[in-house]
Design an enzyme around this catalytic site. Structure first.
Site, PDB file in Angstrom:
ATOM      1  N   ASP A 122      11.479  21.025  50.974  1.00  0.00           N
ATOM      2  CA  ASP A 122      10.300  20.164  50.864  1.00  0.00           C
ATOM      3  C   ASP A 122      10.510  19.234  49.685  1.00  0.00           C
ATOM      4  O   ASP A 122      11.071  19.632  48.655  1.00  0.00           O
ATOM      5  CB  ASP A 122       9.032  20.998  50.661  1.00  0.00           C
ATOM      6  N   ASP A 140       7.717  18.001  58.706  1.00  0.00           N
ATOM      7  CA  ASP A 140       6.298  18.352  58.649  1.00  0.00           C
ATOM      8  C   ASP A 140       5.429  17.148  59.005  1.00  0.00           C
ATOM      9  O   ASP A 140       4.416  17.278  59.698  1.00  0.00           O
ATOM     10  CB  ASP A 140       5.913  18.850  57.255  1.00  0.00           C
TER      11      ASP A 140
END
Length: 178
Positions: A122, A140
């Protein structure tokens, strides 16, 4: 408007999924090569680029579960990906196909991370003052956009269906009045 060649359309949607997968993996690779783990690089007043590893799901769900979650999420993403490809073969509407394509690209992006890295990379850190949204990535983002498109297509489909049913019932009522 009907698609003249469903195979080409299906391949086009798969190409979009592949493009999302490639962009996701390229961005994660760039982050891994240029930013130290847990380092933050300020882009502007609301965005940092960070290098984080998330062994869990969205919002770090099950991140501290002890390791079994990696295999659970690999199995889940694999199953969902197979289902999405199967569903896309059934010639959904364009909005549905766009949704499935985005979902597939995002699912595959995070699946690759779990298989190769053990966790999901991330790096997008949005914040306001000292309040930070959990870090996320392009996969995402594609999943989120895919879900939004799916909701819009479902609502549009239901509204269209209700409108059509209303037209049919009015037609039936008018037949009885003749």
């Amino acid at each position: 408007m009907a698609n003249s060649n469903p195979t080409n359309t299906f391949c086009g949607w798969l190409c979009l999924s592949g493009l999302i997968l490639l962009m996701d993996q390229a961005s994660k690779y760039a982050v891994e090569r240029t930013i130290e783990y847990s380092e933050r690089v300020e882009i502007n007043s609301i965005l940092n680029i960070v290098h984080m590893m998330n062994p869990g799901a969205a919002f770090s769900l099950l991140a501290d579960a002890g390791g079994w979650q990696r295999y659970f999420f690999i199995a889940l993403a694999s199953g969902v990906s197979v289902w999405l490809v199967w569903t896309m073969r059934r010639r959904p509407t364009r909005l549905e196909a766009a949704s499935y394509s985005m979902l597939l690209g995002g699912a595959l992006g995070n699946l690759v991370d779990r298989v190769w890295r053990g966790s999901v990379v991330d790096f997008l850190d949005f914040h306001w003052s000292y309040s930070h949204w959990p870090a996320f990535n392009l996969a995402d983002t594609a999943i989120f956009i895919g879900v939004c498109i799916f909701i819009v297509s479902t609502i549009g489909s239901r509204n269209h269906q209700v409108h059509d049913e209303g037209d049919n019932s009015d037609h039936e009522n008018n037949k009885g009045m003749r």
